[in-house]
Design a protein around this motif. Structure first.
Motif, PDB file in Angstrom:
ATOM      1  N   ILE A   3      -4.858  18.381  20.808  1.00  0.00           N
ATOM      2  CA  ILE A   3      -6.161  17.711  20.826  1.00  0.00           C
ATOM      3  C   ILE A   3      -6.067  16.345  20.166  1.00  0.00           C
ATOM      4  O   ILE A   3      -6.493  15.339  20.741  1.00  0.00           O
ATOM      5  CB  ILE A   3      -7.227  18.576  20.132  1.00  0.00           C
ATOM      6  N   ASP A   4      -5.516  16.283  18.958  1.00  0.00           N
ATOM      7  CA  ASP A   4      -5.473  15.031  18.206  1.00  0.00           C
ATOM      8  C   ASP A   4      -4.562  13.988  18.839  1.00  0.00           C
ATOM      9  O   ASP A   4      -4.953  12.835  19.007  1.00  0.00           O
ATOM     10  CB  ASP A   4      -5.004  15.286  16.772  1.00  0.00           C
ATOM     11  N   VAL A   5      -3.370  14.385  19.178  1.00  0.00           N
ATOM     12  CA  VAL A   5      -2.377  13.413  19.630  1.00  0.00           C
ATOM     13  C   VAL A   5      -2.555  13.029  21.092  1.00  0.00           C
ATOM     14  O   VAL A   5      -2.470  11.866  21.444  1.00  0.00           O
ATOM     15  CB  VAL A   5      -0.948  13.959  19.387  1.00  0.00           C
ATOM     16  N   ILE A   6      -2.836  13.988  21.919  1.00  0.00           N
ATOM     17  CA  ILE A   6      -2.866  13.701  23.358  1.00  0.00           C
ATOM     18  C   ILE A   6      -4.279  13.419  23.858  1.00  0.00           C
ATOM     19  O   ILE A   6      -4.556  12.353  24.412  1.00  0.00           O
ATOM     20  CB  ILE A   6      -2.204  14.842  24.145  1.00  0.00           C
ATOM     21  N   LEU A   7      -5.182  14.368  23.675  1.00  0.00           N
ATOM     22  CA  LEU A   7      -6.526  14.189  24.242  1.00  0.00           C
ATOM     23  C   LEU A   7      -7.319  13.087  23.551  1.00  0.00           C
ATOM     24  O   LEU A   7      -7.878  12.201  24.208  1.00  0.00           O
ATOM     25  CB  LEU A   7      -7.305  15.501  24.178  1.00  0.00           C
ATOM     26  N   LEU A   8      -7.423  13.134  22.231  1.00  0.00           N
ATOM     27  CA  LEU A   8      -8.249  12.153  21.529  1.00  0.00           C
ATOM     28  C   LEU A   8      -7.666  10.744  21.597  1.00  0.00           C
ATOM     29  O   LEU A   8      -8.404   9.768  21.714  1.00  0.00           O
ATOM     30  CB  LEU A   8      -8.455  12.568  20.078  1.00  0.00           C
ATOM     31  N   LYS A   9      -6.355  10.625  21.523  1.00  0.00           N
ATOM     32  CA  LYS A   9      -5.739   9.299  21.623  1.00  0.00           C
ATOM     33  C   LYS A   9      -6.065   8.653  22.968  1.00  0.00           C
ATOM     34  O   LYS A   9      -6.470   7.503  23.041  1.00  0.00           O
ATOM     35  CB  LYS A   9      -4.226   9.410  21.441  1.00  0.00           C
ATOM     36  N   ARG A  10      -5.921   9.428  24.024  1.00  0.00           N
ATOM     37  CA  ARG A  10      -6.210   8.901  25.367  1.00  0.00           C
ATOM     38  C   ARG A  10      -7.698   8.612  25.518  1.00  0.00           C
ATOM     39  O   ARG A  10      -8.106   7.588  26.038  1.00  0.00           O
ATOM     40  CB  ARG A  10      -5.761   9.892  26.432  1.00  0.00           C
ATOM     41  N   ARG A  11      -8.547   9.515  25.039  1.00  0.00           N
ATOM     42  CA  ARG A  11      -9.982   9.324  25.129  1.00  0.00           C
ATOM     43  C   ARG A  11     -10.422   8.090  24.370  1.00  0.00           C
ATOM     44  O   ARG A  11     -11.218   7.296  24.861  1.00  0.00           O
ATOM     45  CB  ARG A  11     -10.710  10.564  24.588  1.00  0.00           C
ATOM     46  N   ASN A  12      -9.898   7.895  23.173  1.00  0.00           N
ATOM     47  CA  ASN A  12     -10.276   6.738  22.361  1.00  0.00           C
ATOM     48  C   ASN A  12      -9.840   5.429  23.001  1.00  0.00           C
ATOM     49  O   ASN A  12     -10.589   4.446  22.982  1.00  0.00           O
ATOM     50  CB  ASN A  12      -9.712   6.863  20.952  1.00  0.00           C
ATOM     51  N   SER A  13      -8.656   5.400  23.563  1.00  0.00           N
ATOM     52  CA  SER A  13      -8.208   4.161  24.196  1.00  0.00           C
ATOM     53  C   SER A  13      -9.084   3.816  25.397  1.00  0.00           C
ATOM     54  O   SER A  13      -9.452   2.660  25.596  1.00  0.00           O
ATOM     55  CB  SER A  13      -6.736   4.261  24.604  1.00  0.00           C
ATOM     56  N   ILE A  14      -9.446   4.804  26.174  1.00  0.00           N
ATOM     57  CA  ILE A  14     -10.322   4.559  27.332  1.00  0.00           C
ATOM     58  C   ILE A  14     -11.714   4.137  26.855  1.00  0.00           C
ATOM     59  O   ILE A  14     -12.312   3.198  27.387  1.00  0.00           O
ATOM     60  CB  ILE A  14     -10.397   5.809  28.232  1.00  0.00           C
ATOM     61  N   ALA A  15     -12.232   4.809  25.825  1.00  0.00           N
ATOM     62  CA  ALA A  15     -13.573   4.503  25.314  1.00  0.00           C
ATOM     63  C   ALA A  15     -13.655   3.087  24.756  1.00  0.00           C
ATOM     64  O   ALA A  15     -14.715   2.473  24.781  1.00  0.00           O
ATOM     65  CB  ALA A  15     -13.964   5.508  24.242  1.00  0.00           C
ATOM     66  N   HIS A  16     -12.524   2.564  24.267  1.00  0.00           N
ATOM     67  CA  HIS A  16     -12.520   1.218  23.701  1.00  0.00           C
ATOM     68  C   HIS A  16     -12.081   0.166  24.708  1.00  0.00           C
ATOM     69  O   HIS A  16     -11.777  -0.975  24.347  1.00  0.00           O
ATOM     70  CB  HIS A  16     -11.631   1.172  22.457  1.00  0.00           C
ATOM     71  N   GLY A  17     -12.065   0.546  25.985  1.00  0.00           N
ATOM     72  CA  GLY A  17     -11.836  -0.420  27.041  1.00  0.00           C
ATOM     73  C   GLY A  17     -10.397  -0.714  27.363  1.00  0.00           C
ATOM     74  O   GLY A  17     -10.113  -1.618  28.144  1.00  0.00           O
ATOM     75  N   GLU A  18      -9.482   0.026  26.793  1.00  0.00           N
ATOM     76  CA  GLU A  18      -8.075  -0.197  27.111  1.00  0.00           C
ATOM     77  C   GLU A  18      -7.754   0.438  28.463  1.00  0.00           C
ATOM     78  O   GLU A  18      -8.297   1.473  28.825  1.00  0.00           O
ATOM     79  CB  GLU A  18      -7.185   0.409  26.024  1.00  0.00           C
ATOM     80  N   GLU A  19      -6.874  -0.212  29.174  1.00  0.00           N
ATOM     81  CA  GLU A  19      -6.470   0.325  30.468  1.00  0.00           C
ATOM     82  C   GLU A  19      -5.478   1.456  30.235  1.00  0.00           C
ATOM     83  O   GLU A  19      -4.523   1.313  29.477  1.00  0.00           O
ATOM     84  CB  GLU A  19      -5.823  -0.765  31.315  1.00  0.00           C
ATOM     85  N   ALA A  20      -5.698   2.577  30.882  1.00  0.00           N
ATOM     86  CA  ALA A  20      -4.821   3.733  30.718  1.00  0.00           C
ATOM     87  C   ALA A  20      -4.312   4.175  32.082  1.00  0.00           C
ATOM     88  O   ALA A  20      -5.096   4.422  32.991  1.00  0.00           O
ATOM     89  CB  ALA A  20      -5.551   4.867  30.039  1.00  0.00           C
TER      90      ALA A  20
END
Length: 57
Positions: A3-20
């Motif tokens: 959850i912390d490393v994979i899901l939340l990291k990806r979610r946070n980057s997308i939420a802050h406008g980073e391209e994923a």
């Protein structure tokens, strides 16, 4: 860790406008990991209900 490393990291980057960019293999891993967590949670809840562990002693 999943959850912390994979899901939340990806979610946070997308939420802050980073391209994923997510590959098919990553999606399969995300789906498998998320489904496993959901099944484990369901099993824990069902076990507590069966054992009536939610009742005050």
């Amino acid at each position: 860790m999943f959850i912390d490393v994979i899901l939340l990291k990806r979610r946070n980057s997308i939420a802050h406008g980073e391209e994923a960019i997510v590959t098919i293999d990553e999606i399969d891993g995300l789906v498998d990991g998320t489904t496993s967590l959901m099944r484990a949670f369901k099993n824990e809840v069902e076990n507590k209900i069966y054992q009536k562990a939610y009742l005050a002693t």
